[in-house]
Design an enzyme around this catalytic site. Structure first.
Site, PDB file in Angstrom:
ATOM      1  N   TRP A 318     -14.850 -11.285   6.812  1.00 29.11           N
ATOM      2  CA  TRP A 318     -13.871 -10.717   7.740  1.00 29.11           C
ATOM      3  C   TRP A 318     -12.781 -11.728   8.072  1.00 29.11           C
ATOM      4  O   TRP A 318     -11.616 -11.368   8.226  1.00 29.11           O
ATOM      5  CB  TRP A 318     -14.582 -10.271   9.025  1.00 29.11           C
ATOM      6  CG  TRP A 318     -13.664  -9.643  10.039  1.00 29.11           C
ATOM      7  CD1 TRP A 318     -13.335  -8.325  10.161  1.00 29.11           C
ATOM      8  CD2 TRP A 318     -12.947 -10.317  11.085  1.00 29.11           C
ATOM      9  NE1 TRP A 318     -12.469  -8.129  11.198  1.00 29.11           N
ATOM     10  CE2 TRP A 318     -12.203  -9.337  11.780  1.00 29.11           C
ATOM     11  CE3 TRP A 318     -12.841 -11.647  11.485  1.00 29.11           C
ATOM     12  CZ2 TRP A 318     -11.386  -9.646  12.861  1.00 29.11           C
ATOM     13  CZ3 TRP A 318     -12.031 -11.957  12.566  1.00 29.11           C
ATOM     14  CH2 TRP A 318     -11.317 -10.968  13.246  1.00 29.11           C
ATOM     15  N   HIS A 319     -13.155 -12.987   8.183  1.00 28.32           N
ATOM     16  CA  HIS A 319     -12.184 -13.997   8.593  1.00 28.32           C
ATOM     17  C   HIS A 319     -11.192 -14.356   7.500  1.00 28.32           C
ATOM     18  O   HIS A 319     -10.090 -14.840   7.811  1.00 28.32           O
ATOM     19  CB  HIS A 319     -12.910 -15.259   9.074  1.00 28.32           C
ATOM     20  CG  HIS A 319     -13.441 -15.141  10.466  1.00 28.32           C
ATOM     21  ND1 HIS A 319     -14.680 -14.616  10.747  1.00 28.32           N
ATOM     22  CD2 HIS A 319     -12.886 -15.465  11.668  1.00 28.32           C
ATOM     23  CE1 HIS A 319     -14.872 -14.627  12.060  1.00 28.32           C
ATOM     24  NE2 HIS A 319     -13.802 -15.133  12.641  1.00 28.32           N
ATOM     25  N   GLY A 320     -11.524 -14.144   6.257  1.00 24.93           N
ATOM     26  CA  GLY A 320     -10.543 -14.470   5.237  1.00 24.93           C
ATOM     27  C   GLY A 320     -11.068 -14.337   3.827  1.00 24.93           C
ATOM     28  O   GLY A 320     -12.281 -14.384   3.580  1.00 24.93           O
TER      29      GLY A 320
END
Length: 465
Positions: A318-320
């Site tokens: 989700w973060h990258g």
């Protein structure tokens, strides 16, 4: 448009507040105003992608209506999830996927270079929560497309959270009230977040960025590795929690109550506690929509381990779209799983052992933030290696940054504990006490505006997610 910009503070926000309270009375008119203001706010920095936002609103609205009118609700739920994740995959992960397929299969497919819409991970997760809640019967379908648009696009939490669940805000969209005390508390909360961002996060940013840049070049001293790691770890917290404070404060000014997103995570005594205090809204989203549907903790240990690792893998992704985010997520997956399976340190009765474990938790979190913020895994390993080897060499760059940031670092460490709310509670609840509080917040605003006038370094890290 940034919350921490003069155009937002002195033009956009005052104009919206003036129209909201001075010109409009009905809740529908106020909701329409907030929706228009939110779309304008997003279009200010993303003029093309505002149409993506409108598409998201229209499609999720239509899918919700269909779910309410058909017996094949699971099919339409699947379409809701596929649509939202499809948007997210196209803009955020397609290039990463093609690049890794080329490396794995030896192909030469063209790697697409797609600009990432600001805050896409936040508003797609919010849109999905609406569809899932409708499917579960936890909320009624929204038949007013403008109200659903306000939920998805509301500017305070649009581009960096907190991730607001639809069933937690649906009633507030229909009816809400703002008291004088609630509005004042919203202003104070906003100013606290602004102070975190301008005075702490921005002043720590350059030291952290320099550490990562030197690590990527393969030349970093132990002193700079530690200073950069500590500066970035504190910067990330004050940047993101500062934005969350501003979002919660802005919501309160318009009568909305958002859930907390941070609760002093750096005083945690375990990895599980850390993640109960850090980015709370994201953790709850994965808990309710991924972990619990997979069986949660009411399963055998092998399946429990799988459930936890899946959640943490998704948290990293989700973060990258990069391997160091995946490694970061799996690292915490392993650590939290170990605590869950062993029930340590909750059952530990030895106070010295618990204190040692608290220190270990803080140091591991510090190291994990190096993995999170580095350009890639090799660069992270270079910085971590420098932190562990203690070369003892004098480094003028580290000395320069230490001299420039040591007082900011001290303040950042102190306020990572709940000192500010404790100090406010100590103030007497009488006229002199309220006057002192007002003067403190006025001074805070003045200092922040002075920094902005000087053109201080002013990015928001989580806009990239």
């Amino acid at each position: 448009m940034l919350f921490s910009s003069t155009i937002f503070l002195f033009i956009f926000l005052p104009c919206v507040l003036l129209a909201y309270y001075g010109l409009l009375r009905s809740i529908r008119a106020r909701n329409l105003l907030l929706l228009i203001a939110s779309l304008f706010f997003y279009a200010w920095g993303e003029p093309v992608y505002v149409f993506l936002m409108l598409l998201s609103v229209a499609v999720n609205y239509a899918l919700g209506l269909v779910q309410a009118r058909t017996r094949r609700r699971k099919l339409w739920l699947v379409l809701t999830v596929v649509f939202n994740l499809g948007i997210l995959f196209h803009f955020k992960y397609l290039g990463f996927a093609v690049e890794n397929l080329n490396a794995l299969l030896g192909t030469k497919m063209t790697v697409p270079r797609i600009a990432l819409p600001i805050g896409i991970s936040f508003f797609t997760f919010q849109a999905m929560s609406y569809g899932i809640d409708v499917y579960r019967g936890q909320t009624e379908v929204q038949r007013n497309v403008l109200d659903l648009g306000l939920y998805i696009a509301f500017f305070p939490q649009l581009i960096a959270g907190p991730i607001v669940r639809y069933n937690s805000i649906a009633a507030q969209i229909r009816e809400r009230q703002v008291t004088q005390e609630g509005f004042q508390e919203g202003v104070c909360r906003f100013l606290r977040g602004l102070g975190k961002k301008i005075l702490l996060a921005n002043n720590l940013a350059l030291a952290g960025e320099t550490g990562f840049r030197l690590a990527a070049s393969g030349e970093i001293s132990t002193a700079m590795a530690w200073l950069g790691a500590v500066a970035y770890t504190l910067q990330l917290y004050y940047d993101f929690s500062g934005y969350s404070d501003m979002a919660i404060g802005l919501g309160a000014m318009f009568g909305f109550r958002f859930e907390e997103n941070f609760n002093y995570p750096y005083i945690s005594r375990s990895f599980t506690e850390f993640w109960n205090r850090w980015h709370i809204s994201l953790g709850r989203w994965f808990r309710d929509y991924v972990y619990f549907p997979m069986g949660g903790s009411r399963v055998r240990k092998p399946r429990l381990l799988l459930n936890l690792l899946v959640v943490w893998l998704l948290t990293g992704i989700w973060h990258g779209a990069a391997w160091h985010y995946i490694a970061w997520g799996l690292l915490f997956g392993v650590l939290v799983s170990a605590e869950k399976l062993t029930d340590f340190p909750r059952r530990c009765q030895s106070r010295p052992v618990r204190w040692i474990y608290t220190l270990v938790t803080l140091l591991v979190v510090l190291g994990s933030m190096v993995v999170f913020g580095a350009r890639d895994i090799p660069a992270a390993l270079v910085q971590l290696r420098a932190m562990l080897l203690f070369d003892g060499a004098a480094d003028p760059t580290a000395a320069l940054f230490w001299n420039e940031t040591r007082w900011v670092l001290l303040a950042a460490v102190l306020f990572a504990a709940p000192l500010w709310p404790l100090a406010e509670k100590k103030l007497p609840q009488n006229t002199p006490g309220r006057l002192v509080r007002a003067l403190v917040y006025a001074a805070l605003l003045l200092v922040c505006v002075s920094y902005l006038a000087m053109g201080a370094h002013n990015p928001f890290i989580y806009f990239n997610f």
